[in-house]
Design a protein around this motif. Structure first.
Motif, PDB file in Angstrom:
ATOM      1  N   ALA A 129       0.836  -1.193   0.000  1.00 40.83           N
ATOM      2  CA  ALA A 129       0.000   0.000   0.000  1.00 40.83           C
ATOM      3  C   ALA A 129       0.870   1.242   0.000  1.00 40.83           C
ATOM      4  N   THR A 130       0.411   2.279  -0.678  1.00 36.95           N
ATOM      5  CA  THR A 130       1.079   3.581  -0.661  1.00 36.95           C
ATOM      6  C   THR A 130       0.081   4.608  -0.215  1.00 36.95           C
ATOM      7  N   PRO A 131       0.550   5.705   0.410  1.00 38.77           N
ATOM      8  CA  PRO A 131      -0.380   6.708   0.938  1.00 38.77           C
ATOM      9  C   PRO A 131      -1.262   7.296  -0.157  1.00 38.77           C
ATOM     10  N   ALA A 132      -2.527   7.557   0.220  1.00 43.08           N
ATOM     11  CA  ALA A 132      -3.459   8.155  -0.720  1.00 43.08           C
ATOM     12  C   ALA A 132      -3.181   9.639  -0.857  1.00 43.08           C
ATOM     13  N   GLU A 155      -4.578   0.390  -3.697  1.00 41.99           N
ATOM     14  CA  GLU A 155      -3.390   1.166  -3.401  1.00 41.99           C
ATOM     15  C   GLU A 155      -3.673   2.528  -2.768  1.00 41.99           C
ATOM     16  N   THR A 156      -4.598   3.274  -3.295  1.00 42.92           N
ATOM     17  CA  THR A 156      -4.817   4.646  -2.807  1.00 42.92           C
ATOM     18  C   THR A 156      -6.116   4.815  -2.033  1.00 42.92           C
ATOM     19  N   ALA A 167      -3.709   3.784   4.344  1.00 40.99           N
ATOM     20  CA  ALA A 167      -3.210   4.942   3.605  1.00 40.99           C
ATOM     21  C   ALA A 167      -4.014   6.199   3.941  1.00 40.99           C
ATOM     22  N   ARG A 220      -3.171   7.502   7.388  1.00 45.52           N
ATOM     23  CA  ARG A 220      -1.846   8.122   7.387  1.00 45.52           C
ATOM     24  C   ARG A 220      -1.889   9.488   6.708  1.00 45.52           C
ATOM     25  N   ASP A 221      -2.752   9.632   5.695  1.00 42.57           N
ATOM     26  CA  ASP A 221      -2.907  10.945   5.067  1.00 42.57           C
ATOM     27  C   ASP A 221      -3.457  11.956   6.066  1.00 42.57           C
TER      28      ASP A 221
END
Length: 664
Positions: free
Chosen positions: A200-203, A235-236, A241, A244-245
């Motif tokens: 996963a990557t941050p949105a 992912e987004t 994510a 964390r955003d």
């Protein structure tokens, strides 16, 4: 709903628990397909495992009197094929972590439990038992066949080359011995198919909105993703994510922090489910996500260790299959592929060395040497896992018929009996019983053990009697010196309490209680005579606790109550007009006041004594202040009243009146 494995149909499952909820849940999960053996003690558990040939045991730590890790280790030694599942709290997990790591405990089930988790864990345990049992049978069959082939080859070699058996035959013979010896203690897990999840990557933080609006939107989307189960994917638009955003915009946002914790908890729950389903790659991927979010989380280190051990077990399983087929070279090669940087301390390394050495006797010799060292140092049964008994039992598990092992077992039994006798002579009950339990496990006769217990009882009684005599002497000294309560740790009551803890029914204790009761009753009466009602009540309480007779206690209590009532009545002020005045003396009107035409009044309080006289007269208030006070007090002190009677006796009574001074 998961299907029960066909191979496990009819398996007996032993459960040691008194938790009604857990037992009910387990009963629903097991149903009628398996026999559920419910037991209430560790001793009963052992008997039922033997009688019903149980393959799986679930232990509830709340129902176990002894340390649960010790019970698990003992069960593992007694029943190598038994698959153990332990249910307990987070505190129970700490001492069990090494046993989960080394395979002694197959799974740890956190309480409170759900039916789904119980089902997953029990079914996985049944699969594990069937799997290991099948491989053990195959290994033993292959070992028997190899031994037969060795015998044939040896006979041929003797005919063609008397100097000794062919090298290939010798190699096969040693291999067969290793297969049989190792089959008793290598417990493995079947290999899993690779799997995983995407990273996963941050949105993105959204469009140009105000921070509060943007945060609210992100939290709403994150909550929806969490509810949906989108923890780290897509992912987004996953919960991790999005939370964390939010923290990028507001690092102290409590909702986002709680959300991250919720994501981690769900990830770790999924890791455990992946373990049960034997999807190790999936478990590793989920652990990675959890570690990235909360690297300090206490459960991550434990699950990481368990994951490494599960991978190690998979390698061991492949090696055992290779060894069971007679391909020791392949088994050693597979063991060399085991993951982990520190393999020197791992079961894989131990197994690989056992295959390479090709001799069970070498391992037995090592264990016996360690046992000898522990015997010399006095580490007979402690510390756990590093004592003489542990190493001798380990050697016996590998080679029960080995003469050196039998000799070591006899030496251990003799040492246990010797140390137990010494402890019994010293009246050391705890140490004696611990040594005798170990001696029973080592096969020492019941008669010898009973004899030592008789010695212990005799010595314990003698020591107790000596203690009682000493305590009784100290008690009598303090009683004679009237040191009844103080100092707290050197008073008559202190030694009386010590006597009662030692033996409450002993004549010395009974006599001390009676003497203390008499003295404290006397102190209560003396305090009452001083009108110290609080002190009298406290002493009476001491007498009552010491067992003073109900009649004596009741009599003194009534005296205290009556005295308190009389004192209260004496302090009660009544209107003087309510009393019968036998002699009245009129107050003299002060000439100064008369000459100036001053009038007024004086409020006086006084005591009517049991003989009717007036005492303790005092002015409460007057008008004008001080003008008529002396005249009023002089007159009242000469008055006589009819004595006030209460319960047939004359008593003191306070009274109050107002004297008026008027020129009319």
């Amino acid at each position: 709903m998961l299907e029960k494995p066909a191979a496990a149909t009819g398996m007996s499952i032993a459960v040691l628990s008194v938790d009604g909820t857990l037992l009910h849940t387990l009963g629903d999960v097991v149903g009628e397909s398996h026999e559920l053996l419910r037991v209430a003690s560790a001793a009963e558990l052992t008997d039922r495992i033997v009688s019903a040939a149980a393959g799986v045991a679930l232990l509830d730590s709340a129902a176990i009197a002894e340390p649960v890790d010790q019970l698990c280790s003992k069960l593992r030694r007694q029943f190598p094929d038994l698959v153990l599942v332990v249910a307990g709290t987070t505190e129970d997990q700490v001492p069990l972590s090494p046993l989960v790591t080394d395979g002694t405990v197959y799974r740890f089930l956190h309480k409170p439990v759900s039916a789904q988790r119980v089902r997953l864990f029990i079914e996985a345990a049944m699969r594990r038992h069937d799997e290991e049992h099948a491989i053990t049978i195959a290994a033993e069959a292959e070992a028997a066949a190899a031994a037969a082939r060795v015998a044939v080859e040896a006979r041929k070699a003797q005919r063609t080359k008397p100097a000794g058996p062919p090298r290939a035959a010798l190699f096969a013979a040693i291999a067969a011995l290793v297969c049989v010896g190792a089959g008793a203690w290598w417990f493995l897990q079947r290999e899993t198919s690779p799997g995983g999840t995407s990273t996963a990557t941050p949105a993105t933080t959204g469009q140009n909105k105000g921070p509060a609006t943007e945060i609210a939107g992100l939290l709403q989307r994150a909550a929806a993703a969490l509810e949906k189960g989108d923890l780290v994917t897509p992912e987004t638009e996953n919960a991790a994510a999005l939370y964390r955003d939010v923290l990028k915009l507001a690092p102290d946002n409590a909702t986002a922090q709680s959300g991250i914790d919720a994501v981690v908890d769900k990830l770790l729950a999924s890791v455990e489910s992946a373990f049960v389903a034997e999807q190790l790659d999936v478990a590793e991927s989920l652990l990675g996500f959890a570690r990235e979010l909360r690297p300090e989380h206490a459960r991550i280190a434990f699950l990481s260790t368990q994951l490494a051990k599960e991978r190690e077990r998979a390698v061991l399983l492949r090696a055992r299959r290779a060894a069971a087929s007679g391909n020791l070279d392949r088994a050693i090669e597979v063991l060399g592929e085991a993951p982990g940087a520190n393999q020197n301390a791992s079961l894989v390394s131990e197994t690989r060395r056992a295959y390479e050495q090709q001799q069970v006797d070498t391992r037995v010799g090592d264990l016996l040497r360690q046992a000898t060292d522990r015997l010399r140092s006095g580490a007979i049964i402690n510390p756990a896992g590093n004592n003489a008994q542990f190493y001798i039992e380990s050697a016996a598990a590998l080679a029960p018929d080995n003469n050196s092992v039998k000799q070591a077992q006899r030496a251990l039994a003799n040492r246990l009996i010797s140390d137990a006798r010494t402890a019994a002579e010293a009246a050391d009950t705890d140490n004696t019983e611990q040594l005798l339990r170990a001696a029973e496990q080592s096969g020492v006769s019941r008669g010898t053990i009973a004899q030592i217990r008789e010695t212990l009882a005799t010595r314990t009684t003698a020591v107790k009697n000596n203690d009682l005599t000493r305590l009784a002497g100290l008690f009598n000294q303090r009683l004679t010196a009237n040191r009844l309560l103080t100092p707290a740790n050197d008073s008559a009551r202190f030694y009386l309490d010590s006597l009662q803890r030692t033996d409450p029914q002993h004549p010395s204790t009974v006599n001390a209680r009676a003497a203390f009761a008499r003295e404290t009753l006397n102190e209560a009466r003396l305090a009452l005579a001083r009108a110290d009602f609080t002190g009298a009540s406290n002493w009476l309480g001491e007498a009552e606790r010491a067992g003073a007779g109900a009649g004596d206690v009741g009599a003194v209590r009534k005296q205290i109550t009556d005295a308190q009532a009389r004192a209260a009545a004496a302090n009660t002020v009544v209107a003087a007009g309510s009393l019968k005045l036998n002699r009245y003396v009129a107050p003299n009107y002060p000439e100064a006041a008369r000459g100036r035409g001053i009038e007024g009044w004086v409020e006086v309080e006084f005591s009517v004594m049991p003989d009717g006289s007036v005492a303790d007269a005092r002015v409460l208030n007057s008008e004008p202040d001080g003008t008529f006070d002396r005249a009023a007090l002089t007159a009242v002190s000469r008055w006589r009243y009819e004595p006030v009677m209460r319960d047939g006796a004359a008593v003191t009574q306070r009274a109050r009146l107002r004297l008026r001074f008027s020129l009319q």
